[in-house]
Motif scaffolding. Structure first.
Motif, mmCIF file in Angstrom:
data_model
loop_
_atom_site.group_PDB
_atom_site.id
_atom_site.type_symbol
_atom_site.label_atom_id
_atom_site.label_comp_id
_atom_site.label_asym_id
_atom_site.label_seq_id
_atom_site.Cartn_x
_atom_site.Cartn_y
_atom_site.Cartn_z
ATOM 1 N N LEU A 68 2.799 6.977 3.945
ATOM 2 C CA LEU A 68 3.263 5.701 3.401
ATOM 3 C C LEU A 68 4.113 5.906 2.156
ATOM 4 C CD1 LEU A 68 0.078 3.465 3.863
ATOM 5 C CD2 LEU A 68 2.232 3.362 5.144
ATOM 6 N N ARG A 69 3.682 6.835 1.287
ATOM 7 C CA ARG A 69 4.463 7.090 0.073
ATOM 8 C C ARG A 69 5.807 7.713 0.415
ATOM 9 N NH1 ARG A 69 0.464 10.209 -4.006
ATOM 10 N NH2 ARG A 69 0.150 11.478 -2.124
ATOM 11 N N GLY A 70 5.797 8.624 1.376
ATOM 12 C CA GLY A 70 7.036 9.285 1.753
ATOM 13 C C GLY A 70 8.024 8.365 2.438
ATOM 14 N N GLN A 71 7.541 7.423 3.240
ATOM 15 C CA GLN A 71 8.433 6.506 3.950
ATOM 16 C C GLN A 71 9.185 5.589 2.999
ATOM 17 O OE1 GLN A 71 5.804 4.610 6.725
ATOM 18 N NE2 GLN A 71 5.764 6.358 8.126
ATOM 19 N N LEU A 72 8.589 5.318 1.849
ATOM 20 C CA LEU A 72 9.243 4.438 0.880
ATOM 21 C C LEU A 72 10.234 5.184 -0.012
ATOM 22 C CD1 LEU A 72 9.210 1.457 0.037
ATOM 23 C CD2 LEU A 72 7.466 2.028 -1.668
ATOM 24 N N LEU A 73 10.100 6.513 -0.092
ATOM 25 C CA LEU A 73 10.937 7.292 -1.022
ATOM 26 C C LEU A 73 12.440 7.080 -0.820
ATOM 27 C CD1 LEU A 73 9.296 10.798 -1.585
ATOM 28 C CD2 LEU A 73 9.176 8.739 -2.993
#
Length: 383
Positions: free
Chosen positions: A323-328
């Motif tokens: 989830l954190r990576g998809q928003l980066l």
């Protein structure tokens, strides 16, 4: 009165500085009447096509040719085999590139035949291109979007080139896209709300640190090679190649438009936006002497160009599915875009994007981009 009889086509291997100069200058004459054409800097092209100054030659074999008739240069082409490029050992592929010629079927046929023969002699059973010279440099032939000039490190070709290449038996391997957006365009409200809610726990965004420039370039290379490793045609970028590019761009790069993201202290992603150098050199006719450098730096640093290009962006694969990576990507685009707007930039190109890289295309489109140029990579089986 001329009899109208044309002399034979002569193909010359580029082997001297004088021949390389002819090779570089030929497209300038061929495209002189095209209002969208921008002559590349001759000094930059000389460095890119000289083994001593381009680390690509450390792992690739390259040959270039010029076609001439009646004392006039009428076409050019290169052929290259990159030892780092993925290929089937049972059916190795080689590349062609740097193709430019008059609108003459005989010239295109002879140039491609020459490159194909060179590749076949080295065991290749197919030709793929154009790559100028690497898949990590200028890629593809322009097949749509002829009415606007190319941005920095992107190519421009006449409309007749595609049909002429296809007439020699080449077919589409892949299309790649350039997306254009206005800096005033916002991402969809739902995405924007999430981005501006702030970074998730453990996520930190920061600008490029020019004091640690070499280390930052090494980190960028590491992310790039990891993030792009699943893409069609992926060929790793060596640290020497990235270092050379970074050295060439250091005078024009703006640290405020290069951002890194860290997750739990590990560098996880980045975005790099470059001022559109082509906008600044459009009237220099490829020359920096005697006053070109002064004009160029004044236009980039004082007057400022109005467009930027995002040639590089990536998130490490270990983070991309989280989830954190998809928003980066959206956070990085928002951070760099915010700085670009403060600096007065009005347009942004995101390129190049493979047609079947749906994840990246989705990011570009949700960031407000629309496809405005299409480049085609061709392939042909070599009998």
């Amino acid at each position: 009165m001329s009899s109208g009889v044309r002399g034979p086509l002569i193909i010359t291997e580029v082997a001297s500085k004088a021949e390389l100069a002819r090779f570089i200058r030929l497209p300038m004459r061929l495209n002189a009447s095209d209002p969208a054409w921008i002559a590349p800097l001759i000094s930059e092209r000389q460095a890119a096509l000289t083994p001593k100054s381009n680390p690509f030659f450390d792992h690739a074999e390259v040959q270039m040719w010029i076609a001439s008739r009646d004392g006039r240069d009428v076409g050019r082409i290169s052929a290259q085999i990159d030892a780092l490029s993925p290929t089937d050992p049972q059916a190795p592929a080689g590349n062609f590139g740097m193709i430019a010629a008059e609108d003459d079927a005989e010239v295109f046929a002879k140039l491609l035949e020459t490159a194909e023969a060179w590749l076949k002699a080295r065991g290749c059973v197919s030709a793929v291109g154009p790559f100028n010279l690497s898949i990590n440099e200028e890629v593809g032939l322009l097949v749509d979007g002829f009415d606007t000039p190319p941005m920095v490190m992107m190519g421009h070709d006449p409309a007749y080139a595609g049909p002429q290449i296809e007439a020699q038996g080449y077919v589409k391997a892949k299309d790649i896209y350039a997306y254009l957006s206005k800096m005033s365009d916002d991402m969809p409200e739902a995405v924007l709300r999430r981005v501006r809610r702030g970074a998730a726990p453990g996520v930190t965004l920061r600008m490029l640190d020019m004091k640690r420039y070499d280390a930052e370039v090494a980190a960028l290379t590491d992310i790039l090679n990891d993030a792009w490793s699943g893409n069609w045609g992926f060929t790793p970028t060596t640290e020497a190649e990235t270092r050379q590019l970074a050295k060439a761009l250091r005078a024009v790069i703006d640290h405020r438009m290069v951002w890194f993201a860290e997750i739990d202290g590990e560098t996880a992603g980045f975005v790099a936006a470059l001022p559109n150098l082509n906008e600044a050199i459009a009237d220099l006719d490829g020359k920096l002497a005697p006053f070109g450098w002064a004009k160029l730096l004044w236009r980039l640093k004082v007057r400022r160009v109005k467009s930027i290009r995002v040639p590089l962006m990536g998130v490490k694969r270990k983070f991309a599915g989280t989830l954190r990576g998809q928003l980066l990507p959206f956070q990085l685009i928002d951070a760099a875009g915010g700085e670009a707007r403060k600096l007065g930039y009005e347009q942004c190109e995101m390129s190049w994007i493979l047609e079947d890289n749906l994840a990246m295309r989705n990011i570009c489109e949700r960031a407000g981009g629309r496809v405005y140029k299409t480049y085609r990579i061709y392939e042909k089986a070599l009998a």
